[in-house]
Write an enzyme that holds these catalytic residues in place. Structure first.
Site, short mmCIF file in Angstrom:
data_model
loop_
_atom_site.label_atom_id
_atom_site.label_comp_id
_atom_site.label_asym_id
_atom_site.label_seq_id
_atom_site.Cartn_x
_atom_site.Cartn_y
_atom_site.Cartn_z
N LYS A 132 0.84 -1.20 0.00
CA LYS A 132 0.00 0.00 0.00
C LYS A 132 0.88 1.25 0.00
CE LYS A 132 -1.87 3.52 2.30
NZ LYS A 132 -1.29 4.44 3.29
N ASP B 41 -6.03 0.58 0.62
CA ASP B 41 -6.02 0.87 2.05
C ASP B 41 -7.37 0.44 2.60
OD1 ASP B 41 -7.75 2.68 1.05
OD2 ASP B 41 -7.08 4.33 2.27
#
Length: 214
Positions: A119, A138
DNA sequence: CTCCCGATAT
DNA sequence: ATATCAGGAG
């Protein structure tokens, strides 16, 4: 790409025209620090924390020489402060010594940095190099992708693969930014505001909310 | 899977 | 009181 997905992309594009990172930073190195700090923490709080951190230790070289206790104190309010301080310190050393102050430009190199997972690496790649080797997944992107039934998966990695299969690569960076804005504004984790959501007619979860008897 | 961890909305 | 916030490592 099916018609529901292109409608979703189009509406997101109209409602969220700007796809800028919400984190404040002056240099690529500072972005790396800010994104590490943003784990399980709002960008707003990170932005209240970083100005003093970067005033004290603005470059990888200076951050690499910082006492860990000083970093811990400066970033305390972002949570997970011992891990984050250690990661920022180690990252700074690697960036200074191995990369001579430059931020690595591939996903493979970025995820080798301590405290940097897929991420975080995808955020850095998109923001600094405008590159999309993957999609930022996320908590918001995961939640909204599930609510919109763009995926049936539950782990970030599988969701990322599903999205990569569905969306044209040219949309990857903007898609995450827009989904995150939408997740903050309307499709909130605890109480999604489906009644005023512009994605209602494309969203199976909005339909379910509507037919609840309460 | 668990742990790390403070701040805030509900 | 509890869930959640632009997660990652062991």
């Amino acid at each position: 790409m099916n018609s529901s997905i292109s409608k979703i992309l189009k509406k997101l594009q109209v409602h969220y025209p700007q796809t800028q990172c919400f984190l404040k930073y002056q240099t690529p190195f500072q972005l790396v620090c800010a994104v590490i700090l943003s784990a399980q923490c709002t960008d707003e709080r990170v932005n209240r924390t970083t100005p003093l951190l970067f005033k004290n230790f603005p470059t990888p070289e200076k951050m690499a020489r910082a006492p860990i206790k000083a970093i811990e104190t400066l970033i305390h309010s972002t949570g997970f402060y011992r891990h984050k301080a250690k990661n920022i310190l180690e990252c700074s050393k690697i960036i200074h010594h191995t990369y001579h102050g430059q931020i690595p430009s591939t996903l493979e190199e970025l995820v080798r940095l301590p405290g940097v997972g897929r991420k975080t690496a995808n955020v850095i790649l998109g923001e600094i190099y405008k590159k999309s080797e993957g999609i930022v997944v996320d908590t918001h992107v995961a939640r909204l992708s599930q609510r919109l039934q763009l995926t049936q998966s539950s782990t970030a990695e599988k969701i990322e693969q599903d999205l990569m299969g569905i969306l044209p690569q040219s949309e990857w960076i903007a898609f995450s930014h827009r989904l995150i804005q939408h997740g903050r504004n309307l499709c909130i984790a605890r109480k999604p505001r489906c009644n005023i959501c512009f994605l209602q007619s494309q969203c199976p979860s909005a339909f379910l909310e509507k037919n609840k008897s309460n």
